[in-house]
Write a protein that holds these residues in place. Structure first.
Motif, PDB file in Angstrom:
ATOM      1  N   ILE A  88      46.911  15.107-102.616  1.00  0.00           N
ATOM      2  CA  ILE A  88      46.288  15.335-101.311  1.00  0.00           C
ATOM      3  C   ILE A  88      46.984  16.437-100.519  1.00  0.00           C
ATOM      4  O   ILE A  88      46.345  17.201 -99.800  1.00  0.00           O
ATOM      5  N   MET A  89      48.297  16.579-100.639  1.00  0.00           N
ATOM      6  CA  MET A  89      49.018  17.555 -99.835  1.00  0.00           C
ATOM      7  C   MET A  89      48.987  18.957-100.446  1.00  0.00           C
ATOM      8  O   MET A  89      49.346  19.932 -99.785  1.00  0.00           O
ATOM      9  N   GLU A  90      48.548  19.064-101.726  1.00  0.00           N
ATOM     10  CA  GLU A  90      48.484  20.368-102.387  1.00  0.00           C
ATOM     11  C   GLU A  90      47.073  20.947-102.432  1.00  0.00           C
ATOM     12  O   GLU A  90      46.898  22.148-102.664  1.00  0.00           O
ATOM     13  N   ASP A  91      46.073  20.119-102.226  1.00  0.00           N
ATOM     14  CA  ASP A  91      44.679  20.560-102.328  1.00  0.00           C
ATOM     15  C   ASP A  91      44.111  20.783-100.919  1.00  0.00           C
ATOM     16  O   ASP A  91      43.877  19.832-100.178  1.00  0.00           O
ATOM     17  N   GLN A  92      43.895  22.040-100.539  1.00  0.00           N
ATOM     18  CA  GLN A  92      43.479  22.367 -99.183  1.00  0.00           C
ATOM     19  C   GLN A  92      42.130  21.750 -98.825  1.00  0.00           C
ATOM     20  O   GLN A  92      41.929  21.279 -97.702  1.00  0.00           O
ATOM     21  N   LYS A  93      41.201  21.747 -99.756  1.00  0.00           N
ATOM     22  CA  LYS A  93      39.883  21.183 -99.483  1.00  0.00           C
ATOM     23  C   LYS A  93      39.976  19.682 -99.182  1.00  0.00           C
ATOM     24  O   LYS A  93      39.345  19.181 -98.256  1.00  0.00           O
ATOM     25  N   LYS A  94      40.776  18.980 -99.969  1.00  0.00           N
ATOM     26  CA  LYS A  94      40.951  17.544 -99.756  1.00  0.00           C
ATOM     27  C   LYS A  94      41.656  17.278 -98.428  1.00  0.00           C
ATOM     28  O   LYS A  94      41.332  16.319 -97.712  1.00  0.00           O
ATOM     29  N   LYS A  95      42.621  18.134 -98.101  1.00  0.00           N
ATOM     30  CA  LYS A  95      43.315  17.987 -96.829  1.00  0.00           C
ATOM     31  C   LYS A  95      42.352  18.150 -95.657  1.00  0.00           C
ATOM     32  O   LYS A  95      42.435  17.424 -94.661  1.00  0.00           O
ATOM     33  N   GLU A  96      41.440  19.092 -95.774  1.00  0.00           N
ATOM     34  CA  GLU A  96      40.454  19.308 -94.708  1.00  0.00           C
ATOM     35  C   GLU A  96      39.520  18.108 -94.580  1.00  0.00           C
ATOM     36  O   GLU A  96      39.168  17.699 -93.465  1.00  0.00           O
ATOM     37  N   LEU A  97      39.121  17.545 -95.722  1.00  0.00           N
ATOM     38  CA  LEU A  97      38.284  16.338 -95.694  1.00  0.00           C
ATOM     39  C   LEU A  97      39.016  15.193 -94.997  1.00  0.00           C
ATOM     40  O   LEU A  97      38.454  14.500 -94.146  1.00  0.00           O
TER      41      LEU A  97
ATOM     42  N   HIS B  57      54.005  10.290 -96.939  1.00  0.00           N
ATOM     43  CA  HIS B  57      53.684   9.562 -95.706  1.00  0.00           C
ATOM     44  C   HIS B  57      54.170  10.311 -94.471  1.00  0.00           C
ATOM     45  O   HIS B  57      53.460  10.417 -93.464  1.00  0.00           O
ATOM     46  N   ASP B  58      55.388  10.842 -94.530  1.00  0.00           N
ATOM     47  CA  ASP B  58      55.925  11.570 -93.378  1.00  0.00           C
ATOM     48  C   ASP B  58      55.104  12.820 -93.082  1.00  0.00           C
ATOM     49  O   ASP B  58      54.818  13.141 -91.920  1.00  0.00           O
ATOM     50  N   ASP B  59      54.728  13.537 -94.154  1.00  0.00           N
ATOM     51  CA  ASP B  59      53.894  14.731 -93.978  1.00  0.00           C
ATOM     52  C   ASP B  59      52.548  14.362 -93.368  1.00  0.00           C
ATOM     53  O   ASP B  59      52.007  15.083 -92.527  1.00  0.00           O
ATOM     54  N   LEU B  60      52.014  13.228 -93.803  1.00  0.00           N
ATOM     55  CA  LEU B  60      50.728  12.763 -93.290  1.00  0.00           C
ATOM     56  C   LEU B  60      50.806  12.528 -91.785  1.00  0.00           C
ATOM     57  O   LEU B  60      49.939  12.963 -91.013  1.00  0.00           O
ATOM     58  N   LEU B  61      51.868  11.854 -91.353  1.00  0.00           N
ATOM     59  CA  LEU B  61      52.032  11.543 -89.935  1.00  0.00           C
ATOM     60  C   LEU B  61      52.245  12.800 -89.100  1.00  0.00           C
ATOM     61  O   LEU B  61      51.816  12.873 -87.947  1.00  0.00           O
TER      62      LEU B  61
END
Length: 217
Positions: free
Chosen positions: A60-69, A93-97
């Motif tokens: 999830i953190m490497e795929d820009q399209k998925k991150k945008e979704l 998790h930390d990156d997500l927050l």
């Protein structure tokens, strides 16, 4: 437990996801699976279900399209105050927050999913939902000198509204003046014919008080 709708968003369907769906079904949830058109389908449900589960892929953190979704879905969850459970790799998790808009009432769980921990979180969610549901129900005051009739009306509507009963006009005025600001009545069901102070007189007094003048009767 009563049926509780949940929507589960998955980027890739898997055996693990099937296990999550089965666990939710066992706990009484009616589950809607979203596996395509994730953002559009999620917008159809967000804010209208008891629980949203986002099962994130490992990249999830490497795929820009998925991150945008993901960003769009979390943003919608924030705006709709949607109770949200996010399941993903512990390492991000930390990156997500730090990077995404995160709903206030959310929970983060690690992959691979511990079904026992998942059930514990679901039970916690159910308890929170009961509190939220009770606090957000509209409040109705029944004013009627016939206690049996008042109780009958309460039985009709108690599953959808918080209901209070008083048996006289002046009791209604006293009740409404003293009720705390955050517990205000949303509507009054007022009997027309009552002894001492009848319905029209009560209505006139209500309209003269700034604190009660706006309440529908």
């Amino acid at each position: 437990m009563e049926n509780m709708d949940a929507v589960v968003v998955v980027f890739h369907y898997s055996v693990v996801v099937k296990g999550i769906e089965r666990k939710l079904n066992e706990m009484g949830y009616s589950v809607f699976m979203i596996t395509e058109n994730l953002d559009k389908e999620f917008l159809r449900f967000v804010g209208g279900v008891r629980l949203a589960v986002l099962y994130l892929p490992s990249d999830i953190m490497e795929d820009q399209k998925k991150k945008e979704l993901l960003s769009g879905m979390l943003d919608a969850a924030v705006k709709k105050l949607q109770r949200t459970l996010v399941i993903g790799e512990k390492k991000f998790h930390d990156d997500l927050l730090n990077e995404f808009p995160v709903p206030e009432n959310y929970t983060l769980l690690d992959r691979p999913v511990d079904m026992g921990l998942l059930e514990k979180e679901m039970n916690k969610t159910a308890d929170q939902i009961v509190v939220i549901k009770e606090s957000t129900r509209k409040r109705i005051l029944i004013v009627d000198d016939d206690p049996s009739y008042s109780q009958m009306v309460k039985e009709w509507i108690k599953d959808r509204y918080r209901v209070d009963i008083v048996n006289a006009g002046m009791q209604a005025i006293t009740f409404l003046v003293k009720v705390p600001e955050n517990e205000k009545v949303d509507m009054i069901l007022l009997d027309y014919e009552m002894p001492v102070v009848d319905g029209p007189q009560v209505l006139q007094m209500l309209r003269q008080e700034p604190a009660t003048a706006h309440i529908p009767v």
